[in-house]
Every structure is written in structure tokens, then in C-alpha cells.
Design an enzyme around this catalytic site. Structure first.
Site, short mmCIF file in Angstrom:
data_model
loop_
_atom_site.label_atom_id
_atom_site.label_comp_id
_atom_site.label_asym_id
_atom_site.label_seq_id
_atom_site.Cartn_x
_atom_site.Cartn_y
_atom_site.Cartn_z
N HIS A 1 -6.65 -4.17 -1.69
CA HIS A 1 -6.06 -3.22 -2.15
C HIS A 1 -7.33 -2.16 -0.87
CE1 HIS A 1 -5.07 0.61 -4.11
NE2 HIS A 1 -6.61 1.04 -4.13
N TYR B 1 -2.12 1.12 -11.24
CA TYR B 1 -1.21 1.53 -10.38
C TYR B 1 -0.35 2.62 -10.53
CZ TYR B 1 -2.71 -2.37 -7.43
OH TYR B 1 -2.95 -3.33 -6.72
N ASN C 1 -1.54 -9.61 -1.29
CA ASN C 1 -2.05 -9.14 0.08
C ASN C 1 -3.41 -9.21 0.64
OD1 ASN C 1 -1.83 -7.16 -1.28
ND2 ASN C 1 -0.37 -5.76 -0.43
N GLU D 1 -10.20 5.95 -7.45
CA GLU D 1 -10.16 4.47 -8.23
C GLU D 1 -11.73 3.92 -8.20
OE1 GLU D 1 -5.74 3.71 -5.71
OE2 GLU D 1 -7.98 3.34 -5.08
N LYS E 1 -8.08 -8.65 -4.41
CA LYS E 1 -7.03 -9.64 -5.28
C LYS E 1 -7.35 -10.30 -5.51
CE LYS E 1 -3.59 -5.55 -4.00
NZ LYS E 1 -2.87 -5.27 -3.20
P1 IDP Z 1 -1.02 -0.49 -0.17
O1 IDP Z 1 -1.54 -1.28 -0.67
O2 IDP Z 1 -0.83 -0.65 1.63
O3 IDP Z 1 -2.00 0.43 -0.28
P2 IDP Z 1 0.94 0.44 -2.09
O4 IDP Z 1 2.83 0.78 -1.13
O5 IDP Z 1 0.54 1.41 -2.50
O6 IDP Z 1 0.03 -0.56 -0.55
O7 IDP Z 1 1.62 -0.71 -3.24
C1 IDP Z 1 0.37 -1.26 -4.29
C2 IDP Z 1 0.77 -2.99 -3.65
O8 IDP Z 1 1.31 -3.25 -4.50
C3 IDP Z 1 0.77 -3.16 -2.90
O9 IDP Z 1 -0.42 -3.46 -1.84
C4 IDP Z 1 1.82 -4.72 -3.04
O10 IDP Z 1 0.70 -5.49 -3.91
C5 IDP Z 1 1.97 -4.26 -4.20
N1 IDP Z 1 3.50 -4.12 -3.26
C6 IDP Z 1 4.30 -3.16 -3.36
N2 IDP Z 1 5.30 -2.66 -2.37
C7 IDP Z 1 5.91 -4.57 -2.30
C8 IDP Z 1 7.01 -4.91 -1.88
O11 IDP Z 1 8.04 -4.35 -1.99
N3 IDP Z 1 6.97 -6.25 -3.18
C9 IDP Z 1 6.23 -6.49 -3.70
N4 IDP Z 1 4.81 -6.22 -3.86
C10 IDP Z 1 4.64 -4.53 -3.55
MG MG Z 2 -1.66 2.08 -1.87
#
Ligand code: IDP
Ligand code: MG
Length: 130
Positions: free
Chosen positions: A108, A42, A105, A119, A2
Site C-alpha cells: 500500500h 479502504y 500488488n 493511515e 499486503k
Molecule cells: P494505490 O494502491 O496505487 O494507491 P488505489 O487506486 O488507491 O491504488 O487502489 C487501492 C488498491 O485497490 C490497489 O492497491 C489495489 O490493491 C486495489 N485496486 C485498485 N484498482 C483495482 C482494480 O482495477 N482491480 C483490482 N484491484 C484494484
Molecule cells: Mg491509493
């Protein structure tokens, strides 16, 4: 990878961990996603409170999509990167070591082999893959 990963110059370090964990790099490039691309990527999260912030973040700088191959890839990659929120991520994981918060974070990860194929085809043409 990212935009925070690219901004922090961590592409090499993150990729080294991925390769050391036994993944093969099948495709890799650097791109600036448009808003439409990020929204499409997304789409499953559309309507969630973090969606707009996520799209803004994902278009705030370059991303490095990497297509990876390995037996048990989805589960092993999840173990390697750690939980979505670095606060919850296990010690030694990529997100625990490098991520600032749940939104930014570093990486992805696909959530199933099926979605992994979708994807990969979102970012790569056949000629760009091993
Ligand atoms: P993942 O990346 O671990 O699969 P997902 O739940 O699929 O997590 O969410 C996709 C992305 O959306 C996350 O990696 C993060 O960047 C963002 N995201 C998910 N939940 C939150 C939140 O509660 N606050 C802010 N960003 C979030
Ligand atoms: Mg995810």
C-alpha cells in the site's frame, strides 16, 4: 505490506528497498485485519467494482503496516513502488518486480501526507511510534 508480500516471504526484501531509498521506519507490526478494519481502511473505494475483492484479499492473511518518514515521502514512495498495476509499473519498482496483478500488488502507499497521518494512526498507537 499486503498479504501477498507476507505469503511470498518478501517483507525483508521490500523493507530493504524502502530503507535503501532513504526512508526511516517509524513504526512496524504484523496484524491480521478484520473485515471491518479493511473496509474502514479502504472506505474511500467503497462502491467500486473491486472493493469486495480488495477487502477479501486484505483479510486473506497477515499484513505488515509500516509507518515511514522522509522528506517528500509520498512522491518518493510512489516512485519506489510503481504504478498500481504491475503491468504499468516502471522497471525496478517494487510492484513491477514482485506483484502478480493490479489487486495483489505487494504494498500500500498513502496518497498524501495528510492521509499518511490518518493511515498511520489507523494502525499505530503513539507508544508504537518513534
Ligand atoms: P494505490 O494502491 O496505487 O494507491 P488505489 O487506486 O488507491 O491504488 O487502489 C487501492 C488498491 O485497490 C490497489 O492497491 C489495489 O490493491 C486495489 N485496486 C485498485 N484498482 C483495482 C482494480 O482495477 N482491480 C483490482 N484491484 C484494484
Ligand atoms: Mg491509493
Amino acid at each position: 505490506m499486503k498479504p501477498d508480500c507476507v505469503r511470498k516471504n518478501l517483507q525483508g526484501e521490500v523493507l530493504a528497498r524502502i530503507q535503501q531509498a532513504g526512508f526511516t521506519v517509524v513504526g512496524m507490526k504484523q496484524i491480521n485485519m478484520t473485515k471491518a478494519m479493511a473496509e474502514g481502511f479502504y472506505a474511500v473505494h467503497k462502491g467500486r467494482p473491486f472493493f469486495d475483492g480488495l477487502v477479501e484479499f486484505m483479510t486473506s492473511g497477515a499484513c505488515v503496516p509500516v509507518a515511514l518518514e522522509k522528506d517528500n515521502a509520498v512522491a518518493d514512495y510512489r516512485t519506489l513502488i510503481g504504478a498500481t498495476d504491475p503491468k504499468d509499473a516502471a522497471p525496478g519498482t517494487i510492484r513491477k518486480d514482485f506483484a502478480d496483478n493490479k489487486g495483489e500488488n505487494i504494498v500500500h502507499g498513502s496518497d498524501s501526507a495528510e492521509n499518511g497521518i490518518i493511515e498511520v494512526s489507523y494502525f499505530f498507537a503513539q507508544t508504537e511510534l518513534l
